[in-house]
Design a protein around this motif. Structure first.
Motif, PDB file in Angstrom:
ATOM      1  N   UNK B 340      -6.254   7.474  -0.722  1.00  0.00           N
ATOM      2  CA  UNK B 340      -6.027   7.467   0.708  1.00  0.00           C
ATOM      3  C   UNK B 340      -6.236   6.111   1.365  1.00  0.00           C
ATOM      4  N   UNK B 341      -6.158   5.039   0.585  1.00  0.00           N
ATOM      5  CA  UNK B 341      -6.318   3.711   1.163  1.00  0.00           C
ATOM      6  C   UNK B 341      -4.967   3.199   1.648  1.00  0.00           C
ATOM      7  N   UNK B 342      -4.953   2.675   2.866  1.00  0.00           N
ATOM      8  CA  UNK B 342      -3.699   2.156   3.391  1.00  0.00           C
ATOM      9  C   UNK B 342      -3.663   0.647   3.148  1.00  0.00           C
ATOM     10  N   UNK B 343      -2.946   0.286   2.118  1.00  0.00           N
ATOM     11  CA  UNK B 343      -2.811  -1.133   1.778  1.00  0.00           C
ATOM     12  C   UNK B 343      -1.346  -1.517   1.838  1.00  0.00           C
ATOM     13  N   UNK B 344      -1.122  -2.778   2.180  1.00  0.00           N
ATOM     14  CA  UNK B 344       0.253  -3.288   2.268  1.00  0.00           C
ATOM     15  C   UNK B 344       1.036  -3.021   1.000  1.00  0.00           C
ATOM     16  N   UNK B 345       0.354  -3.164  -0.120  1.00  0.00           N
ATOM     17  CA  UNK B 345       1.060  -3.027  -1.392  1.00  0.00           C
ATOM     18  C   UNK B 345       1.652  -1.629  -1.549  1.00  0.00           C
ATOM     19  N   UNK B 346       1.026  -0.639  -0.905  1.00  0.00           N
ATOM     20  CA  UNK B 346       1.527   0.729  -1.022  1.00  0.00           C
ATOM     21  C   UNK B 346       2.550   1.035   0.071  1.00  0.00           C
ATOM     22  N   UNK B 347       2.168   0.735   1.325  1.00  0.00           N
ATOM     23  CA  UNK B 347       3.009   1.179   2.433  1.00  0.00           C
ATOM     24  C   UNK B 347       4.093   0.175   2.813  1.00  0.00           C
ATOM     25  N   UNK B 348       3.818  -1.108   2.632  1.00  0.00           N
ATOM     26  CA  UNK B 348       4.811  -2.129   3.016  1.00  0.00           C
ATOM     27  C   UNK B 348       4.909  -3.164   1.894  1.00  0.00           C
ATOM     28  N   UNK B 349       5.488  -2.784   0.770  1.00  0.00           N
ATOM     29  CA  UNK B 349       5.477  -3.687  -0.389  1.00  0.00           C
ATOM     30  C   UNK B 349       6.172  -5.032  -0.133  1.00  0.00           C
ATOM     31  N   UNK B 350       7.260  -5.002   0.625  1.00  0.00           N
ATOM     32  CA  UNK B 350       7.968  -6.262   0.880  1.00  0.00           C
ATOM     33  C   UNK B 350       7.086  -7.208   1.684  1.00  0.00           C
ATOM     34  N   UNK B 351       6.440  -6.656   2.704  1.00  0.00           N
ATOM     35  CA  UNK B 351       5.532  -7.457   3.522  1.00  0.00           C
ATOM     36  C   UNK B 351       4.418  -8.049   2.672  1.00  0.00           C
ATOM     37  N   UNK B 352       3.927  -7.225   1.760  1.00  0.00           N
ATOM     38  CA  UNK B 352       2.845  -7.655   0.864  1.00  0.00           C
ATOM     39  C   UNK B 352       3.249  -8.923   0.118  1.00  0.00           C
ATOM     40  N   UNK B 353       4.434  -8.906  -0.460  1.00  0.00           N
ATOM     41  CA  UNK B 353       4.889 -10.048  -1.246  1.00  0.00           C
ATOM     42  C   UNK B 353       5.136 -11.258  -0.355  1.00  0.00           C
ATOM     43  N   UNK B 354       5.733 -11.000   0.801  1.00  0.00           N
ATOM     44  CA  UNK B 354       6.049 -12.102   1.717  1.00  0.00           C
ATOM     45  C   UNK B 354       4.787 -12.794   2.190  1.00  0.00           C
ATOM     46  N   UNK B 355       3.821 -12.002   2.565  1.00  0.00           N
ATOM     47  CA  UNK B 355       2.574 -12.556   3.084  1.00  0.00           C
ATOM     48  C   UNK B 355       1.868 -13.371   2.013  1.00  0.00           C
ATOM     49  N   UNK B 356       1.874 -12.864   0.780  1.00  0.00           N
ATOM     50  CA  UNK B 356       1.215 -13.604  -0.303  1.00  0.00           C
ATOM     51  C   UNK B 356       1.869 -14.967  -0.486  1.00  0.00           C
ATOM     52  N   UNK B 357       3.185 -14.984  -0.526  1.00  0.00           N
ATOM     53  CA  UNK B 357       3.903 -16.254  -0.726  1.00  0.00           C
ATOM     54  C   UNK B 357       3.682 -17.200   0.445  1.00  0.00           C
ATOM     55  N   UNK B 358       3.796 -16.631   1.652  1.00  0.00           N
ATOM     56  CA  UNK B 358       3.601 -17.440   2.864  1.00  0.00           C
ATOM     57  C   UNK B 358       2.287 -18.184   2.827  1.00  0.00           C
TER      58      UNK B 358
END
Lengths: 208, 449
Positions: B340-358
């Motif tokens: 039940x953890x809300x993490x970017x990697x689960x709910x918004x995977x594209x955002x997760x990758x973008x933010x990491x690269x940014x």
């Protein structure tokens, strides 16, 4: 609760059936172990009503009677939570009794939630995989008999939808869990202070 | 005897096979020992022979009921059963203890139980066998919640996430060392220890809040509270025992600003980040701020104010958190979802990758800003370029491939990237003598004139 007073009928029942019927096994084993291992009554809260409400498997484990501590067991296979057998004195204070009851209740509540959550998750995951594989036209198992799986990206859709559908449930669980956790710790603290105070007073009386 | 009895009762034949099969099953799990059993057991019907090591006794149960009575091994009250594979002695003794009472409740009346043994149906025997083997395994894993003093350091280390705490204290000490003031050893030590204690407290409270969630995730299921090694009250007491001296040390021994930042950070981590993990993906940003504050604390401990340098250092740590955490969370998506953890990697995977690269690229930018604000010399952006480029490259690979291996590579890179970056920064620190030394001489000359 006197364990010795439990009837011997469960033993006979087992002899007659001989089948592995959980409740009979549990009560019989409990009765037997209780009687063998404890000269006096077992101080551990082990009644079926206490430990399980929801078909969760009651552990047969009975802590040794001379132990004055709680016992924590292996993780439950559905909820992954570790059950605790709480220690209680016969003449425990009201506060300690309240604490123990709350802990047992919280344990059962947690057990129910997580068992439900994990089973639902796995079931829905399987269903998701099946429907996706069907849509793709691939069978459930490949030529070598291994299960076909979806890629991480495809699974991610399921993980996201699971979180979104269960959002409210999780939020409510969170609130309740925090409340219970705080109350338990608060009561624990009070119980420790109460015991310390009593000990101090007793020592004063003994000296004075 | 074996075959005769088998013929006598047809149902028993199935049971012979069943028992044989069952023994085979057991063999799989405890090969070394049971082979022994099996051979000796072959000649006897309904037998389970336990050959134990010298400490314990033989218990042999045969069809005629001829067996030695095994005195049940006294359970040491303070013992905790080993979690690993049980030794045969313990298993066997327990087995014998549990077998006997199932027939008759009192251990002294074993003579009578002989008779009832033979009277039992084979199914019951087998079932009992199965049950007790499982119960024994389970019993092995039950532990008394009694804290042994020698275990405490290990428990506290895990409770306070000692490695993470060490990293946090390192970033605080790097912040202190980078501050453009003469180095004061006592202040440095106080600031580092105070930050470390605050971090211990915050981590303990985090674990206190998350017991049922941690139980359900593979990464965290061996934490002390999850295993029941200490009570929640104990964990909270430990947290208080760390936070009070820690914050007091910072406030009184260093300066109130650092103390306030420390207290604020504990609050942010325990009361904002931890609950938010289950409410919204914004928790990652809050968590990054939590990670950015320690170097700022180090800087304020040295200078007493939040200078531009402090913000730059904080900014570097803030940006670093994203590739670190996003990569870590990528491979834990299933666990996070189930927990039940809300993490970017689960709910918004594209955002997760973008933010990491940014933020990998932002690290390059922030490193370049350091000499602009006189925190470091111009050598720093040059020598840190290789590692910054490398992590950006891995961030790009993670963005493009988004698979398990690219996530792992990025995560492990982030683990060495940060200490390396801080070290390089330290070596490129703008020396006091070039700046202030010259100004000081100038001022002296003016006064003399």
């Amino acid at each position: 609760m006197s364990c010795r007073s439990r009837p011997q009928l469960p033993c006979l029942g087992k002899l007659l059936w001989g089948a592995v019927i959980r409740s009979a096994r549990v009560t019989a084993a409990e009765a037997d172990r209780c009687a063998v291992l404890s000269g006096r009554c077992c101080p551990f809260s082990n009644s079926a009503a206490d430990q399980s409400e929801n078909g969760a498997e009651i552990s047969n484990f009975q802590p040794p009677a001379d132990s004055h501590h709680d016992w924590v067991g292996p993780p439950d296979r559905f909820s992954n939570l570790r059950p605790i057998k709480f220690y209680s004195l016969k003449n425990e204070s009201k506060l300690k009794q309240q604490l123990r009851k709350l802990r047992i209740d919280t344990q059962n509540w947690n057990q129910k939630f997580w068992t439900d959550q994990n089973i639902t998750f796995n079931k829905e995951k399987e269903m998701f995989i099946h429907t996706r594989l069907k849509a793709k036209g691939i069978g459930l198992r490949d030529e070598e008999g291994r299960k076909n799986t979806l890629s991480a990206e495809e699974m991610a859709e399921f993980y996201k939808s699971f979180l979104d559908t269960n959002y409210k449930k999780h939020v409510n669980y969170n609130k309740e869990w925090y409340k219970r956790n705080f109350t338990i710790t608060w009561l624990m603290g009070r119980a420790v202070l109460q015991s310390a105070w009593r000990k101090l007073r007793w020592r004063k009386e003994v000296r004075g | 005897m074996y075959s005769a009895l088998c013929r006598l009762l047809p149902g028993r034949l199935g049971m012979c096979v069943f028992e044989t099969l069952q023994k085979v099953t057991i063999i799989k799990r405890f090969p070394k020992v049971i082979v022994h059993h099996y051979r000796s057991g072959k000649h006897e019907w309904l037998t389970f022979q336990h050959f134990t090591l010298p400490k314990c006794q033989y218990v042999t149960k045969a069809n005629k009921g001829l067996y030695q009575r095994a005195k049940p091994k006294a359970e040491p009250s303070a013992s905790s059963f080993p979690e690993k594979q049980p030794l045969i002695n313990d298993e066997t003794v327990l087995r014998s203890v549990q077998q006997i009472p199932a027939i008759m409740p009192h251990p002294s009346s074993l003579q009578e139980s002989e008779g009832s043994t033979t009277g039992k149906t084979p199914m019951a025997e087998v079932a009992e066998d199965k049950m007790t083997a499982q119960d024994i395994r389970e019993a092995k894993q039950w532990k008394e919640v009694k804290v042994q003093l020698p275990d405490l350091p290990g428990i506290y280390a895990r409770l306070s996430k000692i490695k993470l705490t060490a990293l946090v204290a390192t970033t605080a000490s790097a912040g202190f060392a980078m501050a453009p003031v003469p180095f004061d050893l006592s202040c440095f030590l106080l600031a580092t220890i105070g930050t470390g204690l605050a971090s211990c407290a915050a981590n303990s409270i985090n674990q206190f809040f998350e017991v049922p969630f941690d139980s359900n995730m593979n990464r965290t299921k061996n934490r002390p509270l999850v295993r029941g090694q200490i009570s929640p009250l104990h964990a909270v007491s430990f947290a208080v025992a760390c936070s009070v001296p820690g914050i007091a040390l910072l406030t009184l021994g260093v300066n109130p600003l650092t103390g306030a930042l420390g207290a604020f950070n504990i609050f942010l981590y325990t009361c904002c980040y931890t609950p938010m993990k289950r409410l919204s993906i914004l928790n990652t940003w809050v968590g990054s701020v939590v990670g950015a504050i320690p170097p700022v604390m180090g800087w304020t401990a040295a200078t007493g104010t939040v200078g531009v340098g402090a913000l730059l250092l904080g900014g570097l740590l803030y940006s670093w958190q994203f590739p670190h955490f996003n990569a870590l969370s990528w491979n834990l998506r299933e666990d996070y979802s189930r927990g039940g953890y809300r993490m970017m990697s689960v709910t918004h995977p594209l955002l997760c990758k973008q933010v990491a690269l940014r933020h990998c690229i932002a690290l390059i930018g922030l490193s370049t800003l350091c000499p602009v604000f006189d925190v470091t010399t111009w050598t720093f952006p040059l020598i840190s370029l290789p590692i910054n480029l490398y992590i950006s490259y891995l961030g790009y690979r993670f963005y493009r491939d988004s698979n398990r291996s690219s996530a792992r590579k990025l995560f492990f890179c982030s683990l060495w990237h940060l200490p390396m970056l801080l070290l390089l920064m330290l070596t490129c620190k703008k020396s006091l003598f070039t700046n202030e030394g010259a100004a000081h001489h100038k001022a002296e000359a003016e006064v003399q004139a």
